[in-house]
Design an enzyme around this catalytic site. Structure first.
Site, PDB file in Angstrom:
ATOM      1  N   LYS A 231       0.758  -1.358  -0.215  1.00 51.56           N
ATOM      2  CA  LYS A 231      -0.074  -0.165  -0.147  1.00 51.56           C
ATOM      3  C   LYS A 231       0.754   1.012  -0.038  1.00 51.56           C
ATOM      4  CE  LYS A 231      -4.287  -1.811   0.290  1.00 51.56           C
ATOM      5  NZ  LYS A 231      -5.486  -0.687  -0.718  1.00 51.56           N
TER       6      LYS A 231
ATOM      7  N   SER B 101       0.585  -9.879  -0.361  1.00 49.05           N
ATOM      8  CA  SER B 101       0.935  -8.225  -0.645  1.00 49.05           C
ATOM      9  C   SER B 101       0.903  -7.513   1.243  1.00 49.05           C
ATOM     10  CB  SER B 101      -1.098  -8.186  -0.902  1.00 49.05           C
ATOM     11  OG  SER B 101      -2.088  -9.204   0.120  1.00 49.05           O
TER      12      SER B 101
END
Length: 308
Positions: free
Chosen positions: A51, A300
């Site tokens: 992110k 991720s």
């Protein structure tokens, strides 16, 4: 719609903030899946997830346009990233998290300098609150995924994969929004023969339903263990990219996610969060529909609440 030029530009903007994460090879996962299996280690990224890439690109853009305060709606990782880069750039931030957000992620947001506001359990509840706060304080709302700067930032992962593993055949990506759309643009507009497969939890299958229905379709509340994938529906900007470029989408069960997360910890000695484990789960359960290929699973994030 973004193009690969936007991703290349984002890479220059964020390069002094983010890490170029390694690609790890797993012999055991390769044997299980009957492919050569690699993992793109975004769980080792700054703030513990991918992110930070999109957040850095977007917040820097906002500051260039005069922003002095930012808000975000996040189950944790996006919020951590926004809080981190906002502090680095010297502006305050408020992160709207779900009422059941993991304590470890909330504490991390605070440690990075962000203020916390709790609201609801779904993105549909958090997003309006974060936008409202931005308006009240004359600030800028930083979307979690449905934004060209966010997508372009996340797409830099795709560029790195192509450089780190030149003979990659397949890339497997968790479906949360900006991550998949950014990687699709980066890879499909650079090396279109590389196959991209998205993975979603069975209990959070809004993108699967949307692709089946050929229109954006929302779902009701989900309690999937993969909290980073608890979107209510695909984004208006991300969905057309998935429709154009995504080769396949597979679903994994909650039990498959848990087994995959444990496998990565026990066998690969890497601590990943459940949202990351969906890609490994798809490979372990032979849901990719391929053999004998060079496959990269995107891990991720790694922000896990150890107590949970």
């Amino acid at each position: 719609m973004i193009i690969v030029h936007d991703v290349l530009q984002a890479r220059e903007i964020i390069k002094e903030v983010v890490h170029e994460t390694p690609i790890l090879h797993s012999s055991q996962l390769s044997t299980i899946s009957e492919n050569q299996m690699y993992c793109k280690a975004e769980h080792l990224q700054k703030t513990g997830s991918f992110k930070i890439r999109g957040a850095t690109n977007k917040v820097k853009q906002a500051v260039r346009e005069g922003a002095t305060y930012v808000t975000a709606a996040s189950s944790g990782n996006h919020g951590q990233a926004v809080a981190y880069i906002a502090k680095q750039l010297g502006i305050p931030s408020t992160i709207v998290v779900p009422v059941d957000a993991k304590e470890s992620k909330v504490n991390a947001i605070k440690a990075y300098g962000g203020s916390i506001e709790k609201c609801g359990t779904t993105s549909a509840e958090r997003l309006p609150k974060a936008k409202e706060l931005a308006v009240q304080h004359n600030g800028t709302f930083i979307p979690p995924y449905d934004d060209p700067f966010i997508m372009a930032g996340q797409g830099t992962i795709g560029l790195e994969i192509l450089e780190q593993l030149e003979d990659v055949d397949v890339v497997v990506v968790p479906i949360g929004g900006g991550l998949l759309s950014g990687i699709l643009v980066a890879i499909k507009q650079t090396k279109p023969k590389v196959k991209i497969i998205g993975v979603e939890p069975e209990t959070a299958n809004d993108t699967y339903l949307s692709l089946q229905n050929k229109k954006i379709t929302s779902i009701t509340r989900t309690s999937t263990i993969a909290d980073g994938l608890r979107t209510s529906q695909p984004g208006d900007m991300t969905f057309p990219i998935l429709q154009q470029y995504l080769d396949d989408l597979v679903l994994v069960s909650e039990e498959e996610i848990k087994v995959a997360q444990n496998f990565v910890l026990e066998r690969m000695k890497q601590l990943i969060e459940p949202s990351s484990a969906v890609t490994v789960a798809a490979a372990m359960n032979k849901k990719l529909g391929i053999t004998g290929k060079n496959v990269v699973c995107v891990l991720s994030g790694g922000n896990v609440d150890i107590q949970v």
